[in-house]
Design a protein around this motif. Structure first.
Motif, PDB file in Angstrom:
ATOM      1  N   SER A  42       0.659  -1.388   0.051  1.00  0.00           N
ATOM      2  CA  SER A  42      -0.027  -0.350  -0.370  1.00  0.00           C
ATOM      3  C   SER A  42       0.965   1.109  -0.031  1.00  0.00           C
ATOM      4  O   SER A  42       0.532   2.744  -0.360  1.00  0.00           O
ATOM      5  N   SER A  43       1.868   0.717   0.075  1.00  0.00           N
ATOM      6  CA  SER A  43       2.727   2.268   0.585  1.00  0.00           C
ATOM      7  C   SER A  43       3.783   2.315  -1.380  1.00  0.00           C
ATOM      8  O   SER A  43       3.963   3.102  -1.261  1.00  0.00           O
ATOM      9  N   HIS A  44       3.588   1.829  -2.419  1.00  0.00           N
ATOM     10  CA  HIS A  44       3.749   1.721  -3.388  1.00  0.00           C
ATOM     11  C   HIS A  44       3.007   2.319  -4.946  1.00  0.00           C
ATOM     12  O   HIS A  44       2.205   1.847  -4.854  1.00  0.00           O
ATOM     13  N   SER A  45       3.106   3.621  -4.720  1.00  0.00           N
ATOM     14  CA  SER A  45       2.108   4.023  -5.596  1.00  0.00           C
ATOM     15  C   SER A  45       2.423   3.721  -7.086  1.00  0.00           C
ATOM     16  O   SER A  45       0.960   2.702  -8.126  1.00  0.00           O
ATOM     17  N   ALA A  46       3.167   2.462  -7.634  1.00  0.00           N
ATOM     18  CA  ALA A  46       2.801   1.241  -8.647  1.00  0.00           C
ATOM     19  C   ALA A  46       1.928   0.374  -8.474  1.00  0.00           C
ATOM     20  O   ALA A  46       1.496  -0.294  -9.838  1.00  0.00           O
ATOM     21  N   ALA A  47       2.151  -0.099  -7.683  1.00  0.00           N
ATOM     22  CA  ALA A  47       1.035  -0.682  -7.249  1.00  0.00           C
ATOM     23  C   ALA A  47      -0.401   0.045  -6.819  1.00  0.00           C
ATOM     24  O   ALA A  47      -1.527  -0.379  -7.160  1.00  0.00           O
ATOM     25  N   MET A  48      -0.211   0.865  -6.196  1.00  0.00           N
ATOM     26  CA  MET A  48      -1.217   1.772  -5.736  1.00  0.00           C
ATOM     27  C   MET A  48      -1.852   2.908  -6.827  1.00  0.00           C
ATOM     28  O   MET A  48      -3.069   2.992  -6.365  1.00  0.00           O
ATOM     29  N   GLY A  49      -1.266   3.132  -7.336  1.00  0.00           N
ATOM     30  CA  GLY A  49      -1.557   4.650  -8.271  1.00  0.00           C
ATOM     31  C   GLY A  49      -1.433   5.966  -7.274  1.00  0.00           C
ATOM     32  O   GLY A  49      -1.297   5.629  -6.239  1.00  0.00           O
ATOM     33  N   ASP A  50      -2.948   6.172  -7.725  1.00  0.00           N
ATOM     34  CA  ASP A  50      -3.520   7.563  -6.841  1.00  0.00           C
ATOM     35  C   ASP A  50      -4.328   7.378  -5.466  1.00  0.00           C
ATOM     36  O   ASP A  50      -3.954   8.088  -4.087  1.00  0.00           O
ATOM     37  N   LEU A  53      -0.644   5.425   0.357  1.00  0.00           N
ATOM     38  CA  LEU A  53      -1.192   5.546   2.013  1.00  0.00           C
ATOM     39  C   LEU A  53      -0.785   6.734   1.930  1.00  0.00           C
ATOM     40  O   LEU A  53       0.503   7.404   1.721  1.00  0.00           O
ATOM     41  N   PRO A  54      -0.892   7.688   2.725  1.00  0.00           N
ATOM     42  CA  PRO A  54      -0.625   9.376   2.787  1.00  0.00           C
ATOM     43  C   PRO A  54      -0.014   9.072   4.478  1.00  0.00           C
ATOM     44  O   PRO A  54       0.103   7.870   4.487  1.00  0.00           O
ATOM     45  N   LYS A  55       0.792   9.854   4.241  1.00  0.00           N
ATOM     46  CA  LYS A  55       2.077   9.659   5.683  1.00  0.00           C
ATOM     47  C   LYS A  55       1.177   9.171   6.698  1.00  0.00           C
ATOM     48  O   LYS A  55       1.855   8.116   8.182  1.00  0.00           O
ATOM     49  N   GLY A  56       0.151   9.963   7.012  1.00  0.00           N
ATOM     50  CA  GLY A  56      -0.602   9.753   8.201  1.00  0.00           C
ATOM     51  C   GLY A  56      -0.454   8.368   8.499  1.00  0.00           C
ATOM     52  O   GLY A  56      -0.279   8.047   9.372  1.00  0.00           O
ATOM     53  N   LEU A  57      -1.448   7.669   7.637  1.00  0.00           N
ATOM     54  CA  LEU A  57      -1.632   6.103   7.744  1.00  0.00           C
ATOM     55  C   LEU A  57      -0.534   5.685   7.603  1.00  0.00           C
ATOM     56  O   LEU A  57      -0.682   4.726   7.784  1.00  0.00           O
ATOM     57  N   LYS A  58       0.199   6.426   7.120  1.00  0.00           N
ATOM     58  CA  LYS A  58       1.497   5.026   6.993  1.00  0.00           C
ATOM     59  C   LYS A  58       2.025   4.639   8.421  1.00  0.00           C
ATOM     60  O   LYS A  58       2.668   4.027   8.635  1.00  0.00           O
TER      61      LYS A  58
END
Length: 81
Positions: A42-50, A53-58
Motif C-alpha cells: 500500500s506504500s508503493h505508487s506502482a501498485a496503488m496509483g492514486d 497511503l498518505p504519510k499519516g496512515l503509513k
C-alpha cells in the motif's frame, strides 16, 4: 464437508475453547508478515496509483505492525514460563 467435520469434532476429545484460543494465537502470529506485506504494497505508487497511503496512515499502519510484531515476539519469548 464442513458440517461433517463439525459433527466429527463434536464427538472428538478436542476442547472447543482451547481450539478457539489456539486459532487466535496462530492468527495473531500469522498476521505480522501479512501486515508487513500489506504495508509495503500500500506504500508503493506502482501498485496503488492514486490510492497510495498518505504519510499519516503509513505511520499508524507501521506502528500497528510493530505492536503486533512485539506481541508475537513477547509470546514466543515467554512460551512455557
Amino acid at each position: 464437508m464442513a458440517t461433517i467435520l463439525g459433527v466429527g469434532l463434536n464427538f472428538s476429545p478436542i476442547d472447543p475453547i482451547k481450539a478457539l484460543f489456539w486459532s487466535a494465537v496462530i492468527n495473531g502470529v500469522a498476521a505480522v508478515p501479512v501486515m508487513v506485506m500489506m504495508m509495503h504494497l500500500s506504500s508503493h505508487s506502482a501498485a496503488m496509483g492514486d490510492f497510495k497511503l498518505p504519510k499519516g496512515l503509513k505511520i499508524v499502519g507501521w506502528l500497528a505492525t510493530a505492536i503486533m510484531g512485539a506481541a508475537a515476539v513477547g509470546l514466543l519469548a515467554t512460551w512455557g514460563h
